[in-house]
Design a protein around this motif. Structure first.
Motif, PDB file in Angstrom:
ATOM      1  N   UNK A  90       0.830  -1.209   0.000  1.00 44.00           N
ATOM      2  CA  UNK A  90       0.000   0.000   0.000  1.00 44.00           C
ATOM      3  C   UNK A  90       0.862   1.256   0.000  1.00 44.00           C
ATOM      4  N   UNK A  91       0.360   2.298  -0.645  1.00 44.11           N
ATOM      5  CA  UNK A  91       0.997   3.608  -0.527  1.00 44.11           C
ATOM      6  C   UNK A  91       1.112   3.946   0.956  1.00 44.11           C
ATOM      7  N   UNK A  92       2.250   4.515   1.329  1.00 47.70           N
ATOM      8  CA  UNK A  92       2.516   4.815   2.744  1.00 47.70           C
ATOM      9  C   UNK A  92       2.006   6.200   3.130  1.00 47.70           C
ATOM     10  N   UNK A  93       2.288   7.187   2.283  1.00 44.17           N
ATOM     11  CA  UNK A  93       1.870   8.549   2.602  1.00 44.17           C
ATOM     12  C   UNK A  93       0.519   8.783   1.936  1.00 44.17           C
ATOM     13  N   UNK A  94      -0.537   8.672   2.728  1.00 49.17           N
ATOM     14  CA  UNK A  94      -1.894   8.794   2.200  1.00 49.17           C
ATOM     15  C   UNK A  94      -2.863   8.958   3.349  1.00 49.17           C
ATOM     16  N   UNK A  95      -4.119   9.181   3.005  1.00 51.83           N
ATOM     17  CA  UNK A  95      -5.199   9.191   3.984  1.00 51.83           C
ATOM     18  C   UNK A  95      -5.436   7.743   4.422  1.00 51.83           C
ATOM     19  N   UNK A  96      -5.758   7.542   5.701  1.00 51.72           N
ATOM     20  CA  UNK A  96      -5.893   6.183   6.231  1.00 51.72           C
ATOM     21  C   UNK A  96      -6.971   5.371   5.511  1.00 51.72           C
ATOM     22  N   UNK A  97      -7.925   6.048   4.866  1.00 51.93           N
ATOM     23  CA  UNK A  97      -8.991   5.325   4.152  1.00 51.93           C
ATOM     24  C   UNK A  97      -8.432   4.461   3.017  1.00 51.93           C
ATOM     25  N   UNK A 346      -0.535  14.401   4.735  1.00 51.47           N
ATOM     26  CA  UNK A 346      -0.967  13.157   5.385  1.00 51.47           C
ATOM     27  C   UNK A 346       0.217  12.526   6.108  1.00 51.47           C
ATOM     28  N   UNK A 347       0.030  12.222   7.369  1.00 53.58           N
ATOM     29  CA  UNK A 347       1.122  11.580   8.110  1.00 53.58           C
ATOM     30  C   UNK A 347       1.281  10.147   7.605  1.00 53.58           C
ATOM     31  N   UNK A 348       2.486   9.780   7.182  1.00 52.88           N
ATOM     32  CA  UNK A 348       2.684   8.436   6.609  1.00 52.88           C
ATOM     33  C   UNK A 348       2.140   7.340   7.520  1.00 52.88           C
ATOM     34  N   UNK A 349       1.596   6.307   6.882  1.00 52.10           N
ATOM     35  CA  UNK A 349       0.944   5.228   7.631  1.00 52.10           C
ATOM     36  C   UNK A 349       1.926   4.477   8.524  1.00 52.10           C
ATOM     37  N   UNK A 350       3.187   4.338   8.074  1.00 54.50           N
ATOM     38  CA  UNK A 350       4.120   3.556   8.899  1.00 54.50           C
ATOM     39  C   UNK A 350       4.476   4.291  10.190  1.00 54.50           C
ATOM     40  N   UNK A 351       4.136   5.584  10.270  1.00 54.01           N
ATOM     41  CA  UNK A 351       4.373   6.348  11.505  1.00 54.01           C
ATOM     42  C   UNK A 351       3.152   6.354  12.423  1.00 54.01           C
ATOM     43  N   UNK A 352       2.060   5.749  11.978  1.00 59.13           N
ATOM     44  CA  UNK A 352       0.826   5.762  12.769  1.00 59.13           C
ATOM     45  C   UNK A 352       0.887   4.679  13.840  1.00 59.13           C
ATOM     46  N   UNK A 353       0.515   5.036  15.078  1.00 56.33           N
ATOM     47  CA  UNK A 353       0.541   4.032  16.162  1.00 56.33           C
ATOM     48  C   UNK A 353      -0.196   2.738  15.795  1.00 56.33           C
TER      49      UNK A 353
END
Ligand SMILES: *Cc1c(COP(=O)(O)O)cnc(C)c1O
Length: 416
Positions: A90-97, A346-353
């Motif tokens: 998946x794309x990393x830098x995106x909206x969580x949706x 958008x905060x990259x997904x891999x940085x999301x808790x």
């Protein structure tokens, strides 16, 4: 404390939004039609007409109107056959949706870093990911802020590895790559009519595909998966994901204005580009030779040498102020002080808790394994770098030139 540098600017009386709905009147006609004919349900002439309008505009063979872009992505993930425990790139830098629907099916997103040329999935990182995880069969690609990704490269890699491409074109309706609409490259693609997208139905979305069987499945699943029988017969799990005929009326009324919205957004982008050109910034880039964005949001990054120190925790931010330098948080505070809405990248997904344990792949390899390398080598994580140095600017269609000029002056003041 944040906005001394913008103290000389009067706030706007009416807020200038990042991107708000722009209505034209036709929407009311079609909503009224749904009301008058009593088709206040998830079937009716607006839905049928809208699906044809989307097909005509995008040149996608089939479009199925759904309740949201997220619902469309969920069904795309199901169509692609993702099951519990399957890895999905998946794309990393995106909206969580973009990535949440993978998890609805029990899939595990593996995040692919961005490249600097379009801010989308880096083909080199994707290739690397297939070396690390050769069995992956599905790739979810976003076109961020309306800028087409490197589609030729991404498609070639997917074909080479026998993987299905799902395009998240929620932000890029009307954008083209080599004169072909985004949303027509994936085996399954989705668009969104959420309130802040380039055109809107207040909510809504659609799944695009050239596959008749997939389109039929989507229709069936989105209406509770009823079999062909007089009674309610079920062989599969269904969903309540179909678009409402009232909402379809709104989108139907918006479709003829899509081109106008794109032209307005392009003019906004170009005015920012011109008004900020001598500052140490870059506008969000795109492949000028091969692609034509829809300019949904104008964004910028501050050049590294002009960045002040900015430290973000999970919920807060601190930054310093220096002559001639600024940071995204200071610009966002300055915009806010004049009643204009900007937004961080958008905060990259891999940085999301929530995704802290998911794999992350950069062009150099496994991003998680080289966390320390990142500190030494600043450019190792491209998406993180864009997140640190970038922001989305007010990009509303209804923003006047005078309003935009004041916004430009406020941004300029941050660099004084
Ligand atoms: C808006 C958006 C979605 C979700 O669309 P909804 O219609 O709001 O469900 C998905 N992906 C991206 C990149 C988006 O910006």
């Amino acid at each position: 404390m944040a906005f001394e540098r913008s103290r000389n600017f009067f706030p706007f009386e009416n807020k200038v939004w990042l991107s708000s709905p722009t209505m034209h009147g036709d929407e009311m006609t079609y909503m009224q039609e749904a009301y008058n004919s009593n088709w206040m349900t998830t079937a009716g002439s607006n839905i049928n007409a809208l699906e044809e309008l989307i097909q005509d505009y995008t040149k996608s063979e089939r479009a199925v109107a759904l309740s949201s872009g997220t619902a469309a992505l969920h069904l795309a993930i199901k169509l692609a056959g993702v099951e519990t425990g399957d890895y999905v790139f998946c794309s990393d830098m995106t909206f969580s949706a973009t990535v949440n629907p993978v998890t609805y099916e029990g899939g595990i997103p593996i995040f692919i870093d961005s490249e600097a040329d379009t801010w989308n999935m880096d083909p080199k990182a994707l290739e690397k990911a297939f070396e690390l995880y050769p069995d992956v069969k599905v790739v979810v690609l976003v076109h961020l802020y309306g800028v087409p990704a490197k589609l030729d490269e991404i498609q070639e890699i997917c074909e080479k590895h026998g993987a299905i491409l799902i395009e998240d074109a929620a932000e890029s309706l009307g954008a083209t790559y080599k004169e072909k609409q985004t949303g027509t490259f994936g085996r399954y693609s989705i668009i969104s009519f959420n309130g802040n997208k380039i055109i809107t139905g207040s909510s809504g979305g659609a799944l695009l595909t050239s596959d008749l069987h997939a389109a039929n499945k989507t229709r069936k699943w989105s209406t509770q998966a009823r079999e062909q029988a007089a009674w309610y017969q079920h062989e599969e799990i269904g969903y309540n994901y179909r678009m409402s005929n009232v909402i379809a009326g709104v989108v139907r009324g918006q479709m003829p204005y899509l081109e106008q919205h794109i032209a307005q957004k392009k003019a906004i982008y170009e005015r920012y580009q011109e008004g900020l050109k001598d500052l140490p910034i870059q506008m969000n880039p795109f492949d000028e030779e091969n692609s034509s964005p829809n300019y949904w949001l104008s964004c910028l990054t501050i050049n590294p040498e002009a960045m002040t120190k900015q430290v973000r925790s999970d919920n807060d931010v601190l930054y310093t102020k220096e002559k001639g330098k600024t940071c995204p948080s200071e610009i966002l505070d300055a915009l806010n002080s004049i009643n204009a809405e900007g937004r961080p990248i958008w905060k990259p997904m891999h940085l999301q808790p929530i995704f802290r344990l998911n794999p992350f792949v950069t062009a150099r390899g496994d991003g998680r394994a080289q966390t320390n390398a990142y500190i030494v080598e600043e450019t190792a994580e491209v998406g993180t770098d864009i997140f640190e140095r970038g922001l989305c600017l007010p990009s509303d269609n209804k923003m006047t030139v005078e309003e935009q000029n004041r916004i430009i002056e406020v941004i300029r003041a941050c660099f004084e």
